[in-house]
Design a protein around this motif. Structure first.
Motif, PDB file in Angstrom:
ATOM      1  N   GLN A 144     -68.919 -49.147  62.708  1.00 47.40           N
ATOM      2  CA  GLN A 144     -68.677 -49.080  64.141  1.00 47.40           C
ATOM      3  C   GLN A 144     -67.182 -48.936  64.390  1.00 47.40           C
ATOM      4  O   GLN A 144     -66.374 -49.669  63.831  1.00 47.40           O
ATOM      5  CB  GLN A 144     -69.181 -50.341  64.826  1.00 47.40           C
ATOM      6  N   PHE A 145     -66.829 -47.984  65.228  1.00 47.61           N
ATOM      7  CA  PHE A 145     -65.443 -47.776  65.604  1.00 47.61           C
ATOM      8  C   PHE A 145     -65.220 -48.345  66.996  1.00 47.61           C
ATOM      9  O   PHE A 145     -66.132 -48.369  67.820  1.00 47.61           O
ATOM     10  CB  PHE A 145     -65.093 -46.285  65.595  1.00 47.61           C
ATOM     11  N   ARG A 146     -64.017 -48.743  67.240  1.00 43.94           N
ATOM     12  CA  ARG A 146     -63.698 -49.264  68.564  1.00 43.94           C
ATOM     13  C   ARG A 146     -63.671 -48.124  69.568  1.00 43.94           C
ATOM     14  O   ARG A 146     -63.278 -47.012  69.266  1.00 43.94           O
ATOM     15  CB  ARG A 146     -62.343 -49.968  68.525  1.00 43.94           C
ATOM     16  N   ILE A 147     -64.068 -48.418  70.779  1.00 45.79           N
ATOM     17  CA  ILE A 147     -64.152 -47.401  71.818  1.00 45.79           C
ATOM     18  C   ILE A 147     -62.772 -46.880  72.200  1.00 45.79           C
ATOM     19  O   ILE A 147     -62.625 -45.774  72.701  1.00 45.79           O
ATOM     20  CB  ILE A 147     -64.913 -47.952  73.050  1.00 45.79           C
ATOM     21  N   ARG A 148     -61.728 -47.630  71.922  1.00 44.53           N
ATOM     22  CA  ARG A 148     -60.360 -47.201  72.261  1.00 44.53           C
ATOM     23  C   ARG A 148     -59.988 -45.897  71.555  1.00 44.53           C
ATOM     24  O   ARG A 148     -59.266 -45.086  72.110  1.00 44.53           O
ATOM     25  CB  ARG A 148     -59.362 -48.275  71.903  1.00 44.53           C
ATOM     26  N   TYR A 149     -60.463 -45.719  70.338  1.00 43.23           N
ATOM     27  CA  TYR A 149     -60.146 -44.488  69.617  1.00 43.23           C
ATOM     28  C   TYR A 149     -60.726 -43.285  70.353  1.00 43.23           C
ATOM     29  O   TYR A 149     -60.086 -42.247  70.473  1.00 43.23           O
ATOM     30  CB  TYR A 149     -60.690 -44.538  68.187  1.00 43.23           C
ATOM     31  N   TYR A 150     -61.943 -43.421  70.843  1.00 43.67           N
ATOM     32  CA  TYR A 150     -62.580 -42.325  71.567  1.00 43.67           C
ATOM     33  C   TYR A 150     -61.892 -42.082  72.905  1.00 43.67           C
ATOM     34  O   TYR A 150     -61.736 -40.938  73.324  1.00 43.67           O
ATOM     35  CB  TYR A 150     -64.062 -42.618  71.779  1.00 43.67           C
ATOM     36  N   MET A 151     -61.507 -43.150  73.579  1.00 40.62           N
ATOM     37  CA  MET A 151     -60.819 -43.000  74.864  1.00 40.62           C
ATOM     38  C   MET A 151     -59.475 -42.301  74.678  1.00 40.62           C
ATOM     39  O   MET A 151     -59.103 -41.426  75.458  1.00 40.62           O
ATOM     40  CB  MET A 151     -60.624 -44.366  75.522  1.00 40.62           C
ATOM     41  N   ALA A 205     -58.664 -40.290  72.235  1.00 37.06           N
ATOM     42  CA  ALA A 205     -58.937 -38.897  71.879  1.00 37.06           C
ATOM     43  C   ALA A 205     -59.353 -38.098  73.108  1.00 37.06           C
ATOM     44  O   ALA A 205     -58.964 -36.937  73.255  1.00 37.06           O
ATOM     45  CB  ALA A 205     -60.027 -38.833  70.814  1.00 37.06           C
ATOM     46  N   LEU A 206     -60.112 -38.700  73.999  1.00 37.48           N
ATOM     47  CA  LEU A 206     -60.532 -38.007  75.212  1.00 37.48           C
ATOM     48  C   LEU A 206     -59.346 -37.682  76.107  1.00 37.48           C
ATOM     49  O   LEU A 206     -59.244 -36.579  76.648  1.00 37.48           O
ATOM     50  CB  LEU A 206     -61.552 -38.863  75.966  1.00 37.48           C
TER      51      LEU A 206
END
Length: 120
Positions: free
Chosen positions: A57-64, A66-67
């Motif tokens: 599981q990756f933290r959602i901060r990485y996706y945010m 990147a977005l």
């Protein structure tokens, strides 16, 4: 009057460009050998035997983060042609681009205040 035959080249290009990947997937599915076994189903880590579970599981901060990067990267793609023809387009297009950039700045400030850009 709207003439549909003017778009014949567009429709031909759209159909051909849609059929090429479909045909490529179909041909590779027919010609590819089907070998299922434990080696094929294991995760590959540079030739090293995998350790632990492959589902992390990756933290959602990485996706945010990147977005936000993708949004501003796309902004650059949209603004580059505008900047190259700025002297021809006039003041109305400058105002439109300014509104576009201001909307993105508002989104950046919102993401910053929500803490989407902080690593800790």
């Amino acid at each position: 009057m709207f003439l549909l035959y003017e778009y014949d080249i567009f429709w031909a290009f759209l159909i051909i460009s849609s059929l090429i990947p479909i045909l490529a997937f179909f041909v590779s599915g027919v010609l590819a050998p089907i070998n299922k076994g434990p080696e094929k189903l294991s995760s590959y880590e540079s030739g090293i035997e995998p350790m632990g579970n492959a589902w992390l599981q990756f933290r959602i901060r990485y996706y945010m983060f990147a977005l936000v990067f993708v949004v501003f990267d796309v902004e650059t793609v949209f603004l580059y042609p505008w900047a190259m023809s700025f002297d021809v387009l006039g003041i109305s297009v400058f105002v439109e681009a300014l509104i576009f950039v201001l909307i993105l700045i508002v989104g950046l400030v919102y993401a910053w205040r929500k803490g989407a850009l902080e690593w800790s």
